[in-house]
Design a protein around this motif. Structure first.
Motif, PDB file in Angstrom:
ATOM      1  N   PHE A 215       0.856  -1.186   0.000  1.00  0.00           N
ATOM      2  CA  PHE A 215       0.000   0.000   0.000  1.00  0.00           C
ATOM      3  C   PHE A 215       0.889   1.231   0.000  1.00  0.00           C
ATOM      4  CE2 PHE A 215      -2.375   3.369   2.244  1.00  0.00           C
ATOM      5  CZ  PHE A 215      -3.461   3.474   1.384  1.00  0.00           C
ATOM      6  N   PRO A 216       0.695   2.129  -0.963  1.00  0.00           N
ATOM      7  CA  PRO A 216       1.496   3.355  -0.985  1.00  0.00           C
ATOM      8  C   PRO A 216       1.026   4.290   0.119  1.00  0.00           C
ATOM      9  CG  PRO A 216      -0.094   3.380  -2.784  1.00  0.00           C
ATOM     10  CD  PRO A 216      -0.294   2.084  -2.058  1.00  0.00           C
ATOM     11  N   THR A 217       1.851   4.468   1.116  1.00  0.00           N
ATOM     12  CA  THR A 217       1.458   5.224   2.311  1.00  0.00           C
ATOM     13  C   THR A 217       0.946   6.618   1.981  1.00  0.00           C
ATOM     14  OG1 THR A 217       3.594   4.375   2.959  1.00  0.00           O
ATOM     15  CG2 THR A 217       2.223   5.202   4.699  1.00  0.00           C
ATOM     16  N   LYS A 218       1.501   7.246   0.947  1.00  0.00           N
ATOM     17  CA  LYS A 218       1.121   8.636   0.665  1.00  0.00           C
ATOM     18  C   LYS A 218      -0.374   8.795   0.382  1.00  0.00           C
ATOM     19  CE  LYS A 218       1.350   9.682  -4.293  1.00  0.00           C
ATOM     20  NZ  LYS A 218       2.019   8.657  -5.088  1.00  0.00           N
ATOM     21  N   CYS A 219      -1.007   7.695   0.010  1.00  0.00           N
ATOM     22  CA  CYS A 219      -2.416   7.731  -0.346  1.00  0.00           C
ATOM     23  C   CYS A 219      -3.310   8.026   0.869  1.00  0.00           C
ATOM     24  CB  CYS A 219      -2.765   6.396  -0.969  1.00  0.00           C
ATOM     25  SG  CYS A 219      -4.386   6.331  -1.615  1.00  0.00           S
TER      26      CYS A 219
ATOM     27  N   ALA B  19      -9.042   8.390  -0.490  1.00  0.00           N
ATOM     28  CA  ALA B  19      -7.656   8.448  -0.973  1.00  0.00           C
ATOM     29  C   ALA B  19      -7.214   9.882  -1.171  1.00  0.00           C
ATOM     30  CB  ALA B  19      -7.529   7.682  -2.295  1.00  0.00           C
ATOM     31  N   TYR B  20      -6.069  10.206  -0.634  1.00  0.00           N
ATOM     32  CA  TYR B  20      -5.370  11.485  -0.831  1.00  0.00           C
ATOM     33  C   TYR B  20      -5.986  12.709  -0.164  1.00  0.00           C
ATOM     34  CZ  TYR B  20      -2.798   8.766  -4.240  1.00  0.00           C
ATOM     35  OH  TYR B  20      -2.037   7.798  -4.825  1.00  0.00           O
ATOM     36  N   GLN B  21      -7.303  12.775   0.004  1.00  0.00           N
ATOM     37  CA  GLN B  21      -7.912  14.036   0.422  1.00  0.00           C
ATOM     38  C   GLN B  21      -7.513  14.466   1.831  1.00  0.00           C
ATOM     39  OE1 GLN B  21      -9.215  15.551  -2.188  1.00  0.00           O
ATOM     40  NE2 GLN B  21      -8.535  13.599  -3.039  1.00  0.00           N
TER      41      GLN B  21
ATOM     42  N   VAL C 127      15.414  -0.812  -9.083  1.00  0.00           N
ATOM     43  CA  VAL C 127      15.588   0.382  -9.905  1.00  0.00           C
ATOM     44  C   VAL C 127      14.229   0.812 -10.443  1.00  0.00           C
ATOM     45  CG1 VAL C 127      17.983   0.208 -10.653  1.00  0.00           C
ATOM     46  CG2 VAL C 127      16.229  -1.161 -11.826  1.00  0.00           C
ATOM     47  N   ARG C 128      14.058   2.114 -10.504  1.00  0.00           N
ATOM     48  CA  ARG C 128      12.821   2.635 -11.110  1.00  0.00           C
ATOM     49  C   ARG C 128      13.146   3.083 -12.520  1.00  0.00           C
ATOM     50  NH1 ARG C 128       8.513   6.943  -8.673  1.00  0.00           N
ATOM     51  NH2 ARG C 128       7.349   7.351 -10.586  1.00  0.00           N
ATOM     52  N   ALA C 129      12.426   2.508 -13.457  1.00  0.00           N
ATOM     53  CA  ALA C 129      12.692   2.829 -14.856  1.00  0.00           C
ATOM     54  C   ALA C 129      11.792   3.958 -15.319  1.00  0.00           C
ATOM     55  CB  ALA C 129      12.457   1.599 -15.719  1.00  0.00           C
TER      56      ALA C 129
ATOM     57  N   CYS D  37      10.904   1.167  -0.764  1.00  0.00           N
ATOM     58  CA  CYS D  37      11.337   2.533  -0.461  1.00  0.00           C
ATOM     59  C   CYS D  37      11.551   3.314  -1.746  1.00  0.00           C
ATOM     60  CB  CYS D  37      12.627   2.509   0.346  1.00  0.00           C
ATOM     61  SG  CYS D  37      12.502   1.519   1.836  1.00  0.00           S
ATOM     62  N   ASN D  38      10.612   4.175  -2.066  1.00  0.00           N
ATOM     63  CA  ASN D  38      10.685   5.002  -3.268  1.00  0.00           C
ATOM     64  C   ASN D  38      11.042   6.430  -2.896  1.00  0.00           C
ATOM     65  OD1 ASN D  38       9.936   2.954  -5.086  1.00  0.00           O
ATOM     66  ND2 ASN D  38       7.749   3.293  -4.686  1.00  0.00           N
ATOM     67  N   GLY D  39      11.043   7.288  -3.892  1.00  0.00           N
ATOM     68  CA  GLY D  39      11.196   8.723  -3.649  1.00  0.00           C
ATOM     69  C   GLY D  39      12.651   9.154  -3.561  1.00  0.00           C
TER      70      GLY D  39
ATOM     71  N   SER E 115       2.279  -4.722  -6.757  1.00  0.00           N
ATOM     72  CA  SER E 115       1.627  -3.503  -7.238  1.00  0.00           C
ATOM     73  C   SER E 115       1.483  -2.550  -6.068  1.00  0.00           C
ATOM     74  CB  SER E 115       0.273  -3.800  -7.885  1.00  0.00           C
ATOM     75  OG  SER E 115      -0.689  -4.044  -6.899  1.00  0.00           O
ATOM     76  N   GLU E 116       1.385  -1.287  -6.398  1.00  0.00           N
ATOM     77  CA  GLU E 116       1.298  -0.239  -5.369  1.00  0.00           C
ATOM     78  C   GLU E 116       0.006   0.527  -5.553  1.00  0.00           C
ATOM     79  OE1 GLU E 116       4.749   2.138  -6.238  1.00  0.00           O
ATOM     80  OE2 GLU E 116       6.147   0.639  -5.482  1.00  0.00           O
ATOM     81  N   SER E 117      -1.105  -0.172  -5.538  1.00  0.00           N
ATOM     82  CA  SER E 117      -2.389   0.488  -5.764  1.00  0.00           C
ATOM     83  C   SER E 117      -2.855   1.189  -4.504  1.00  0.00           C
ATOM     84  CB  SER E 117      -3.439  -0.546  -6.168  1.00  0.00           C
ATOM     85  OG  SER E 117      -2.997  -1.223  -7.308  1.00  0.00           O
TER      86      SER E 117
ATOM     87  N   GLY F 167       3.837  -0.557  -9.863  1.00  0.00           N
ATOM     88  CA  GLY F 167       3.433   0.765  -9.381  1.00  0.00           C
ATOM     89  C   GLY F 167       1.944   0.891  -9.117  1.00  0.00           C
ATOM     90  N   GLY F 168       1.488   2.137  -9.099  1.00  0.00           N
ATOM     91  CA  GLY F 168       0.063   2.408  -8.843  1.00  0.00           C
ATOM     92  C   GLY F 168      -0.657   2.673 -10.145  1.00  0.00           C
ATOM     93  N   GLY F 169      -1.728   3.398 -10.063  1.00  0.00           N
ATOM     94  CA  GLY F 169      -2.437   3.799 -11.277  1.00  0.00           C
ATOM     95  C   GLY F 169      -3.758   3.098 -11.494  1.00  0.00           C
ATOM     96  N   LEU F 170      -3.974   2.003 -10.779  1.00  0.00           N
ATOM     97  CA  LEU F 170      -5.260   1.293 -10.900  1.00  0.00           C
ATOM     98  C   LEU F 170      -6.374   2.298 -10.564  1.00  0.00           C
ATOM     99  CD1 LEU F 170      -6.910  -1.301 -11.227  1.00  0.00           C
ATOM    100  CD2 LEU F 170      -6.238  -1.956  -8.930  1.00  0.00           C
ATOM    101  N   GLY F 171      -7.283   2.490 -11.497  1.00  0.00           N
ATOM    102  CA  GLY F 171      -8.233   3.595 -11.393  1.00  0.00           C
ATOM    103  C   GLY F 171      -9.473   3.301 -10.559  1.00  0.00           C
TER     104      GLY F 171
ATOM    105  N   LEU G 244      12.547  -4.455 -10.344  1.00  0.00           N
ATOM    106  CA  LEU G 244      12.331  -3.373 -11.307  1.00  0.00           C
ATOM    107  C   LEU G 244      10.987  -2.728 -10.991  1.00  0.00           C
ATOM    108  CD1 LEU G 244      13.043  -1.790 -13.934  1.00  0.00           C
ATOM    109  CD2 LEU G 244      11.607  -3.449 -15.142  1.00  0.00           C
ATOM    110  N   HIS G 245      10.998  -1.400 -10.931  1.00  0.00           N
ATOM    111  CA  HIS G 245       9.788  -0.655 -10.594  1.00  0.00           C
ATOM    112  C   HIS G 245       9.472   0.344 -11.695  1.00  0.00           C
ATOM    113  CE1 HIS G 245       7.027   1.950  -8.414  1.00  0.00           C
ATOM    114  NE2 HIS G 245       7.869   2.955  -8.466  1.00  0.00           N
ATOM    115  N   PHE G 246       8.197   0.525 -11.944  1.00  0.00           N
ATOM    116  CA  PHE G 246       7.773   1.658 -12.771  1.00  0.00           C
ATOM    117  C   PHE G 246       6.420   2.134 -12.259  1.00  0.00           C
ATOM    118  CE2 PHE G 246       5.656  -1.882 -14.838  1.00  0.00           C
ATOM    119  CZ  PHE G 246       4.443  -1.368 -15.260  1.00  0.00           C
TER     120      PHE G 246
HETATM  121  C1  PLP Z   1       1.292   7.795  -5.826  1.00  0.00           C
HETATM  122  C2  PLP Z   1       1.999   6.578  -6.096  1.00  0.00           C
HETATM  123  C3  PLP Z   1       1.336   5.346  -6.073  1.00  0.00           C
HETATM  124  C4  PLP Z   1      -0.155   5.212  -5.847  1.00  0.00           C
HETATM  125  O1  PLP Z   1      -0.865   5.469  -7.007  1.00  0.00           O
HETATM  126  P1  PLP Z   1      -2.437   5.131  -7.074  1.00  0.00           P
HETATM  127  O2  PLP Z   1      -2.838   5.699  -8.361  1.00  0.00           O
HETATM  128  O3  PLP Z   1      -3.079   5.774  -5.914  1.00  0.00           O
HETATM  129  O4  PLP Z   1      -2.574   3.677  -7.048  1.00  0.00           O
HETATM  130  C5  PLP Z   1       2.075   4.210  -6.260  1.00  0.00           C
HETATM  131  N1  PLP Z   1       3.400   4.262  -6.490  1.00  0.00           N
HETATM  132  C6  PLP Z   1       4.070   5.429  -6.542  1.00  0.00           C
HETATM  133  C7  PLP Z   1       5.513   5.429  -6.793  1.00  0.00           C
HETATM  134  C8  PLP Z   1       3.395   6.630  -6.359  1.00  0.00           C
HETATM  135  O5  PLP Z   1       4.067   7.770  -6.426  1.00  0.00           O
END
Ligand code: PLP
Length: 686
Positions: A147-151, A587-589, A246-248, A196-198, A384-386, A335-339, A294-296
């Motif tokens: 789980f991406p903590t920033k969410c 999420a995010y708010q 590595v993040r590509a 650990c990203n960022g 995945s990081e949804s 990564g994330g992005g699942l809508g 490998l991460h993207f």
């Molecule tokens: C923000 C972020 C996510 C989370 O994306 P969602 O669209 O909320 O799933 C996952 N990975 C990274 C690296 C991000 O920056």
């Protein structure tokens, strides 16, 4: 059903029906309908009684609940929203009753209500979808999400996710040092990953490496070339063999709002030449065996599955090439992005997505399998990081409507002999508007109104004559809007007519605190009343929040056929609260929210569906996180509430000396001022 009346032949529309429709439109509850009686207009029938009464199915349709709400939100036979936190697996509660119950316990609105069972269900769904895809494609590997903590970093949520995710070895992703601190303290699942990203400095990297010693698989994802050297140095210093990724930076473009997260100029990630440099530097330091992942990440809320597929293709190729270069690999992090389908349209529009979680899992699994089989590379563990897809549904923001400002378009008096020529002409126009001529009539009406303004400026028209013209003008607009609602096609110049006639409903909440993305990036969240859904919503409104910011408003809504400018709502009933819910805000708010105008955090209530044994009220309150009081937000902007109280005391003492204030007034002022410090920052329900 959205039409307010349905004359069998629109061209026979007469003044009486027009009067009725205009009272329906403005619906201040006091307007007089064609029978001369006070109009209650709740039954959705027209003057001839033809239209069917309003049903909850009509509300379902109008607010598109099935589109964005299934399987969690629906309407019951009492016209209230129900929440089924465990989705289709039984158990539901009445949201309106829940809110009333919380108010009885003195929890003031706005309330952010979290359903931990929904969070659990989301987590199970995503894991079940990957498990199914893995079985279906005989994938020789596993899925281990994070789980991406920033969410949403709130402690109760992270703790829940760790607990719910234990059996799936579900882990956490950190994008910053504070988030890494959270992950290290919260995750205690053997075998689960901490990704650990960022951007990183030496202390981030060291902490992550040492974290490995706690028994958690901590993977440091290198995003910048400098980080390679920092990681090599830290590993030497600590004598620890780290796990690296590595993040590509993919060439495949993302799409939509966050499309820039990928592509050659993306903020994050290593270009292809840089990836080669990383491999060489690791090799030179004897650390190539550390490279396992490998991460993207192609951006958030990816609406089109094709975009995900393109990115996967490229990432899979990079993955197998890295393996060929001698890195052990073993993890592919997509990564994330699942809508999330915020507007319920199931399309590739920005507020939606044209695929299900299962489609997504299938594509990830199948794509990676094919690439690995083609190159005889062992299949990696999929990560995945949804964030959005897991966290959005759990939270609902409930707020009340404080009041409305209704443009009151009362029925104008008929033209009388001797009135200004302009008034007569406009009156004639008004009486003749029909389904054939409304477009032309609108243009003429606008012209009359402009003419009245210029005649007024040249003293040819009195103030009350101009008022007559404008009143008839607005009556024309109401009539035209009613005709328009029955058309499939809205002419361009009439697109904003509905909006210009809309009431304003004042929300007891701050968009800047509770739904920043609504303001910042025009994100649509589903908004609707949580009760009275068996009554026809006869008002059309835009929403305004409590801040003194003219941007604190919502004027775009989810419509049956797409977006719309106004939201159908019910007229307020005196002495009765009217509650709206804003959905999918988990999420995010929360951490994006800010103190604009000093509206603080809202009260947050964690609700769990009760087990049958304790099912007296159907739920239990797991946690309560009290919202900010005024003294807390004042301290955040460096005031000292005690000093402020002392200031006021001193000032009233001086005023007393000068005879400007009475003792009684001074006492009241002090009492109010002190009590105000300890109050919720939002308005109290009267
Ligand atoms: C923000 C972020 C996510 C989370 O994306 P969602 O669209 O909320 O799933 C996952 N990975 C990274 C690296 C991000 O920056």
């Amino acid at each position: 059903m959205s039409q307010i009346y349905s004359p069998s032949n629109p061209s026979t529309l007469n003044l009486e029906t027009a009067a009725r429709t205009s009272s329906s439109l403005t619906g201040d509850g006091k307007s007089v309908d064609s029978n001369g009686s006070s109009s209650s207009k709740t039954d959705g029938t027209d003057a001839s009684g033809k239209a069917a009464p309003w049903t909850i199915e009509d509300s379902e349709d109008l607010y598109r609940i099935k589109g964005w709400g299934e399987p969690y939100f629906a309407i019951n036979e009492n016209g209230n929203i129900t929440v089924s936190p465990q989705g289709d697996r039984g158990g539901s509660l009445d949201l309106h009753k829940l809110v009333e119950g919380l108010k009885q316990r003195d929890f003031q609105l706005p309330l952010l209500i979290r359903f931990s069972d929904i969070l659990e269900d989301r987590l199970e769904r995503i894991n079940a979808c990957f498990a199914k895809a893995i079985a279906r494609y005989s994938y020789e590997g596993t899925y281990q999400g994070v789980f991406p903590t920033k969410c949403n970093q709130q402690r109760h949520i992270i703790e829940d996710l760790v607990r719910f995710g234990r059996s799936y070895q579900f882990g956490l992703e950190a994008g910053t040092k504070p988030e890494l601190m959270i992950a290290l303290a919260s995750l205690n699942t053997p075998g689960a990953l901490i990704i650990c990203n960022g951007y990183k400095d030496a202390s981030y990297i060291e902490t992550a490496m040492l974290g490995q010693r706690l028994g958690q698989k901590t993977i440091i994802v290198l995003e910048q070339l400098e980080e390679v050297d920092m990681a090599i140095a830290a590993a030497k210093r600590l004598g620890i063999q780290p796990v690296l990724g590595v993040r590509a930076k993919l060439a495949a473009k993302g799409s939509g709002r966050w499309g820039e997260s990928a592509g050659d100029r993306a903020k994050f990630g290593l270009s292809i030449p840089e990836l080669i440099i990383v491999v060489e530097r690791l090799q030179a330091a004897d650390m190539l065996p550390c490279l396992e992942l490998l991460h993207f990440h192609i951006g958030s809320q990816v609406s089109a599955i094709s975009v995900i597929k393109d990115a996967l293709k490229e990432a899979c190729r990079i993955y197998v090439e890295l393996a060929k270069l001698g890195a052990p690999m073993g993890y592919l992090d997509v990564g994330g992005g699942l809508g999330v389908d915020y507007d319920g349209s199931k399309t590739s529009s920005q507020g939606s997505k044209n695929y299900s979680i299962q489609n997504y899992a299938n594509d990830v699994v199948a794509e990676v399998r094919d690439a690995c089989m083609a190159s005889e590379t062992p299949m990696p563990t999929l990560v995945s990081e949804s964030g959005r897809a897991i966290a959005s549904h759990q939270s609902v923001l409930i707020f009340d409507i404080l009041g409305t400002s209704e443009a009151s378009y009362s029925q104008p008096d008929p033209y009388q002999e001797g009135e200004h020529k302009l008034i007569r002409e406009l009156w004639d126009l008004y009486t003749l508007v029909n389904a054939e001529n409304y477009q032309e009539a609108f243009n003429d009406a606008v012209q009359f109104k402009q003419e009245a303004a210029s005649l007024f400026n040249f003293s040819y028209l009195s103030l009350s004559e101009r008022a007559r013209v404008e009143r008839i003008y607005w009556a024309c607009c109401v009539k035209i809007a009613n005709l328009l609602r029955q058309q499939d096609y809205v002419p361009e110049e009439l697109e904003h007519l509905e909006k210009s006639l809309a009431s304003i409903y004042y929300m007891n909440m701050s968009l800047f605190q509770s739904a920043l993305d609504s303001w910042a990036i025009d994100q649509l969240f589903p908004i609707l009343p949580i009760h009275r859904l068996n009554e026809e919503p006869t008002q059309r409104a835009t929403l305004a929040d409590l801040t003194c910011d003219s941007d604190g408003k919502i004027a775009r809504f989810i419509g049956k056929k797409g977006e719309k400018d106004v939201l159908e709502l019910h007229p307020l009933k005196s002495g009765k609260s009217y509650y709206l819910g804003m959905f999918l805000v988990g999420a995010y708010q929360e951490t994006l929210g800010n103190l604009h105008n000093l509206f603080g955090n809202t009260n947050t209530i964690h609700i769990q569906l009760a087990s049958k044994a304790t099912a007296h009220q159907g739920y239990t309150i797991e946690h309560v996180v009290r919202g900010n009081t005024t003294d807390e937000v004042l301290q955040q902007v460096q005031y000292n509430p005690e000093d402020m109280i002392e200031q006021i005391r001193r000032r009233s003492e001086q005023a007393l000396q000068k005879g400007q204030i009475t003792i009684e007034e001074a006492r009241k002022l002090m009492a109010n001022y002190k009590a105000g410090m300890d109050c919720y920052t939002y308005l109290a329900d009267s």
